[in-house]
Write an enzyme that holds these catalytic residues in place. Structure first.
Site, PDB file in Angstrom:
ATOM      1  N   ALA A 204      -7.848   8.965   3.043  1.00  0.00           N
ATOM      2  CA  ALA A 204      -7.774   8.719   1.377  1.00  0.00           C
ATOM      3  C   ALA A 204      -7.010   7.529   1.157  1.00  0.00           C
ATOM      4  CB  ALA A 204      -7.412  10.093   0.867  1.00  0.00           C
ATOM      5  N   GLY A 205      -5.880   7.170   2.044  1.00  0.00           N
ATOM      6  CA  GLY A 205      -5.040   6.167   1.538  1.00  0.00           C
ATOM      7  C   GLY A 205      -5.930   4.804   2.055  1.00  0.00           C
ATOM      8  N   ASP A 206      -6.629   4.880   2.885  1.00  0.00           N
ATOM      9  CA  ASP A 206      -7.227   3.747   3.406  1.00  0.00           C
ATOM     10  C   ASP A 206      -8.410   3.360   2.540  1.00  0.00           C
ATOM     11  OD1 ASP A 206      -5.806   3.509   5.724  1.00  0.00           O
ATOM     12  OD2 ASP A 206      -6.995   4.826   6.697  1.00  0.00           O
TER      13      ASP A 206
HETATM   14  O1  RIB Z   1      -5.442   6.459   7.980  1.00  0.00           O
HETATM   15  C1  RIB Z   1      -6.222   7.508   8.749  1.00  0.00           C
HETATM   16  C2  RIB Z   1      -6.238   6.749  10.233  1.00  0.00           C
HETATM   17  O2  RIB Z   1      -4.721   6.861  10.718  1.00  0.00           O
HETATM   18  C3  RIB Z   1      -7.109   7.491  11.113  1.00  0.00           C
HETATM   19  O3  RIB Z   1      -8.525   7.318  11.050  1.00  0.00           O
HETATM   20  C4  RIB Z   1      -6.310   7.454  12.482  1.00  0.00           C
HETATM   21  O4  RIB Z   1      -7.144   6.640  13.231  1.00  0.00           O
HETATM   22  C5  RIB Z   1      -4.853   6.788  12.184  1.00  0.00           C
HETATM   23  O5  RIB Z   1      -5.085   5.411  12.233  1.00  0.00           O
END
Ligand code: RIB
Length: 311
Positions: free
Chosen positions: A256-258
């Site tokens: 979700a942060g990504d």
């Molecule tokens: O931000 C989520 C990610 O954190 C996951 O996809 C996992 O690979 C870690 O890097």
């Protein structure tokens, strides 16, 4: 977005195979519990943010490393399917990075990383693949590759007028030389506490922690706070702005942060003001939390626009 650049956004970061099991709760030390079937899902903060931005229509490139194994093939194919340029991702003798993830009934996760090839991304990779650095408008960095590579990438980008956005995850204390060359720092509350040494429990402590970090450079801080939305601590503004979250039913908060970061960067490059871009990014994060897994959960531009219209 301007297309005089090779990329709108260049991500220099990690690619992981996420090995995910859903379980009723997180196991305590010494405890064995049963979970659902194992799922192998494309992840890694770098690759997730690349896909998140590409699904918003940005032209995205990625610098990183995967192993010469099957996981590496899967991760590269998924980036390709999402129109992320993978010509600058190297194949390494080390195995592909992995993340062991448990997702509990509330959709919260706990993650153990095994860096593998991500730990081999060097400043030489950055030099080799981004000649001149005039190639992109913004660079997205996280901390799942060696810190000295992140510092070098940020310094090189800053020197060439690209917008430098750092997601300090997983959190660790950072050197001043990095703070001096970033434009946006985007931590969650836990990461902000670790970076600043100030326990973040509410908006006031979040502002205090963010302002203490801003003394080390000239950047704005966006604090992501899950169901509590996001906080803008702008470098030009004495007043903080709290942007509330969209209410959704949470299936899995992984990535979700990504989604927030990819959404924010692409919205900013489309010309949205910071406040509007953060609102847009909140919608991206909320939608990602409604679906299971990292990259499969990242929303498209059409999905986000429809969701925002529905209010
Ligand atoms: O931000 C989520 C990610 O954190 C996951 O996809 C996992 O690979 C870690 O890097």
């Amino acid at each position: 977005m301007s297309h005089t650049f090779k990329y709108d956004i260049l991500v220099i970061g990690s690619l992981n195979a996420d090995l995910v099991v859903r379980a009723p709760h997180f196991p305590r030390p010494g405890e064995t519990i049963s979970g659902d079937d194992l799922q192998i899902i494309p992840g890694g903060k770098g690759a997730n943010q690349a896909v998140a931005a590409a699904r918003q229509g940005a032209n995205v490139g990625m610098i990183g490393r995967v192993g010469k194994d099957g996981f590496g093939d899967v991760l590269l194919q998924n980036l390709k399917n999402n129109r992320v340029d993978i010509s600058d991702v190297e194949r390494d003798d080390a195995s592909t990075g992995t993340a062991i993830i448990v997702v509990d009934e509330a959709g919260q996760n706990s993650i153990i990383l095994s860096a593998g090839a991500n730990g081999k991304v060097t400043r030489e990779d950055v030099k080799k693949h981004s000649p001149g650095f005039q190639a992109m408008q913004a660079v997205l960095l996280q901390l799942e590759i060696p810190l000295e590579t992140v510092v070098f990438a940020a310094q090189s980008s800053f020197g060439n007028d690209a917008l430098v956005i750092l997601n300090p995850a997983p959190a660790r204390t950072l050197p001043d030389e990095l703070f001096k060359v970033i434009d946006y720092l985007i931590p969650n509350e836990t990461e902000l506490s670790i970076l600043s040494g100030i326990q973040v429990t509410d908006l006031a402590s979040a502002e205090k922690a963010a302002r203490s970090l801003q003394e080390h450079g000239n950047f704005s801080v966006l604090v992501t706070m899950g169901g509590n939305g996001a906080l803008i601590v702008d470098k030009f503004d004495h007043e903080i702005k709290h942007i509330p979250a969209f209410k959704v039913e949470v299936a899995d908060t992984t990535a979700a942060g990504d989604a927030f970061i990819g959404g924010f960067a692409s919205a900013l490059l489309r010309g949205l003001k910071v406040e509007e871009a953060v609102k847009y990014a909140n919608a991206c994060g909320a939608l990602a939390a409604t679906k299971f897994g990292a990259q499969p959960s990242l929303p498209t531009k059409e999905e986000v626009e429809k969701f925002i219209k529905q209010g």
